[in-house]
Design a protein around this motif. Structure first.
Motif, short mmCIF file in Angstrom:
data_model
loop_
_atom_site.label_atom_id
_atom_site.label_comp_id
_atom_site.label_asym_id
_atom_site.label_seq_id
_atom_site.Cartn_x
_atom_site.Cartn_y
_atom_site.Cartn_z
N TRP A 20 -44.40 7.11 -15.80
CA TRP A 20 -43.21 6.62 -15.14
C TRP A 20 -43.04 5.16 -15.51
O TRP A 20 -43.88 4.33 -15.16
CB TRP A 20 -43.31 6.78 -13.63
N VAL A 21 -41.97 4.84 -16.18
CA VAL A 21 -41.67 3.49 -16.61
C VAL A 21 -40.49 2.97 -15.80
O VAL A 21 -39.82 3.75 -15.11
CB VAL A 21 -41.35 3.47 -18.13
N GLU A 37 -44.19 12.73 -0.87
CA GLU A 37 -44.29 13.33 -2.20
C GLU A 37 -43.18 12.70 -3.04
O GLU A 37 -42.01 12.70 -2.64
CB GLU A 37 -44.08 14.84 -2.15
N ILE A 38 -43.58 12.14 -4.18
CA ILE A 38 -42.62 11.55 -5.10
C ILE A 38 -42.69 12.34 -6.40
O ILE A 38 -43.78 12.55 -6.94
CB ILE A 38 -42.91 10.06 -5.35
N THR A 39 -41.54 12.78 -6.89
CA THR A 39 -41.50 13.56 -8.13
C THR A 39 -40.50 12.92 -9.10
O THR A 39 -39.50 12.33 -8.68
CB THR A 39 -41.08 15.02 -7.86
N ALA A 40 -40.81 13.06 -10.39
CA ALA A 40 -39.86 12.65 -11.41
C ALA A 40 -38.68 13.62 -11.34
O ALA A 40 -38.87 14.82 -11.27
CB ALA A 40 -40.51 12.68 -12.78
N ASP A 41 -37.47 13.07 -11.32
CA ASP A 41 -36.28 13.90 -11.19
C ASP A 41 -35.11 13.16 -11.84
O ASP A 41 -34.67 12.14 -11.31
CB ASP A 41 -36.00 14.16 -9.71
N PRO A 42 -34.63 13.66 -12.97
CA PRO A 42 -33.52 12.97 -13.65
C PRO A 42 -32.31 12.73 -12.74
O PRO A 42 -31.57 11.78 -12.94
CB PRO A 42 -33.15 13.92 -14.80
N ALA A 45 -32.39 10.13 -6.49
CA ALA A 45 -31.62 9.05 -5.87
C ALA A 45 -32.28 7.69 -6.05
O ALA A 45 -31.65 6.66 -5.82
CB ALA A 45 -31.44 9.34 -4.38
N TYR A 46 -33.54 7.66 -6.45
CA TYR A 46 -34.30 6.42 -6.56
C TYR A 46 -34.83 6.28 -7.98
O TYR A 46 -34.77 7.22 -8.77
CB TYR A 46 -35.45 6.41 -5.56
N ALA A 47 -35.37 5.09 -8.28
CA ALA A 47 -35.92 4.85 -9.61
C ALA A 47 -37.08 3.88 -9.51
O ALA A 47 -37.18 3.10 -8.56
CB ALA A 47 -34.85 4.29 -10.55
N ILE A 48 -37.97 3.94 -10.50
CA ILE A 48 -39.04 2.94 -10.60
C ILE A 48 -38.36 1.60 -10.90
O ILE A 48 -37.48 1.52 -11.76
CB ILE A 48 -40.05 3.33 -11.71
#
Length: 108
Positions: A20-21, A37-42, A45-48
């Motif tokens: 995750w960049v 729980e945090i999942t990568a999801d294109p 609603a949020y971003a790193i």
């Protein structure tokens, strides 16, 4: 790891293990009190953040009772593109449960 004054978690090695960049879109879901729980999801609603940190919005922190300065355990699951965050209240309960199991199993 501590939740800092902005609700950020600055553990780049764990986020790096997930690949995750900055700018990676994520979804943050409250599982139960003290667990996220945090999942990568294109479409998340949020971003790193641009500095590579994970910021947990205040509304979500309140929902799971995760406070600034609380210690958390981060568990990365790279194969599932998932990060689980466990707050200190849950960790204390787990340790107490394990201690009771050990103490209850001892012969007197």
């Amino acid at each position: 790891m501590l939740v800092n004054h902005n609700g950020r978690i600055a553990e780049r090695s764990v986020l790096g293990a997930l690949r995750w960049v900055p700018g990676t879109r994520i979804d943050i879901r409250s599982v139960t009190e003290g667990v996220l729980e945090i999942t990568a999801d294109p479409g998340g609603a949020y971003a790193i953040a641009h500095n590579g940190q994970l910021q947990i919005p205040a509304a979500i922190r309140r929902r799971v009772r995760l406070r600034i300065g609380h210690r958390v355990l981060l568990a990365a699951h790279p194969d599932r593109h998932r990060l689980i965050i466990v707050g200190e209240s849950v960790l204390q309960q787990v340790v107490s449960d394990v201690a009771a199991l050990i103490d209850g199993g001892e012969q007197q």
